[in-house]
Design a protein around this motif. Structure first.
Motif, PDB file in Angstrom:
ATOM      1  N   ALA A   1      -6.410  27.362   0.488  1.00 29.60           N
ATOM      2  CA  ALA A   1      -7.156  27.532   1.738  1.00 29.60           C
ATOM      3  C   ALA A   1      -7.009  28.953   2.271  1.00 29.60           C
ATOM      4  O   ALA A   1      -7.972  29.540   2.762  1.00 29.60           O
ATOM      5  CB  ALA A   1      -6.680  26.518   2.775  1.00 29.60           C
ATOM      6  N   THR A   2      -5.822  29.524   2.155  1.00 25.49           N
ATOM      7  CA  THR A   2      -5.600  30.898   2.608  1.00 25.49           C
ATOM      8  C   THR A   2      -6.417  31.879   1.780  1.00 25.49           C
ATOM      9  O   THR A   2      -7.071  32.779   2.316  1.00 25.49           O
ATOM     10  CB  THR A   2      -4.109  31.255   2.543  1.00 25.49           C
ATOM     11  N   ILE A   3      -6.407  31.696   0.464  1.00 28.89           N
ATOM     12  CA  ILE A   3      -7.188  32.569  -0.409  1.00 28.89           C
ATOM     13  C   ILE A   3      -8.667  32.461  -0.100  1.00 28.89           C
ATOM     14  O   ILE A   3      -9.364  33.469   0.022  1.00 28.89           O
ATOM     15  CB  ILE A   3      -6.888  32.247  -1.893  1.00 28.89           C
ATOM     16  N   GLU A   4      -9.167  31.238   0.050  1.00 30.40           N
ATOM     17  CA  GLU A   4     -10.577  31.043   0.369  1.00 30.40           C
ATOM     18  C   GLU A   4     -10.924  31.659   1.718  1.00 30.40           C
ATOM     19  O   GLU A   4     -11.987  32.246   1.873  1.00 30.40           O
ATOM     20  CB  GLU A   4     -10.925  29.547   0.347  1.00 30.40           C
ATOM     21  N   GLY A   5     -10.021  31.546   2.688  1.00 26.73           N
ATOM     22  CA  GLY A   5     -10.267  32.113   4.005  1.00 26.73           C
ATOM     23  C   GLY A   5     -10.369  33.631   3.993  1.00 26.73           C
ATOM     24  O   GLY A   5     -11.084  34.212   4.798  1.00 26.73           O
ATOM     25  N   THR A   6      -9.677  34.278   3.079  1.00 27.03           N
ATOM     26  CA  THR A   6      -9.747  35.742   3.006  1.00 27.03           C
ATOM     27  C   THR A   6     -10.991  36.218   2.271  1.00 27.03           C
ATOM     28  O   THR A   6     -11.372  37.369   2.392  1.00 27.03           O
ATOM     29  CB  THR A   6      -8.503  36.326   2.303  1.00 27.03           C
ATOM     30  N   ARG A   7     -11.636  35.346   1.521  1.00 28.31           N
ATOM     31  CA  ARG A   7     -12.835  35.714   0.771  1.00 28.31           C
ATOM     32  C   ARG A   7     -14.089  35.702   1.617  1.00 28.31           C
ATOM     33  O   ARG A   7     -15.120  36.199   1.219  1.00 28.31           O
ATOM     34  CB  ARG A   7     -13.024  34.769  -0.408  1.00 28.31           C
TER      35      ARG A   7
END
Length: 81
Positions: free
Chosen positions: A74-80
């Protein structure tokens, strides 16, 4: 998602959102008003730096919940975005 405010001013954060953000009962959040909107942000954990094995390590003041694969994704997706 829509939720309601009860008579005491409490707001329920829906479970899917709590799960994605790693929020648990008793956890702290910061609440802010900005441009007519409310922002709820998970409160930062107090940390100290300790020298271990030749390097500095951030050590939380209180135990933290385990970091899950879902939280990392979720963190990775949020930064994208």
């Amino acid at each position: 998602m829509r939720t309601t405010i009860d008579g005491a001013g409490r707001v329920v954060i829906p479970k899917p959102i709590r799960d994605r953000l790693g929020l648990e009962a008793g956890g702290s959040v910061e609440i802010r008003e900005r441009d007519g909107l409310l922002e709820l942000v998970p409160a930062a954990s107090a940390m100290s730096l300790e020298r271990r094995s030749g390097g500095l390590v951030a050590v939380p003041a209180e135990p933290l919940p385990p970091l899950t694969d879902a939280m990392v994704r979720a963190t990775i997706e949020g930064t994208r975005r």
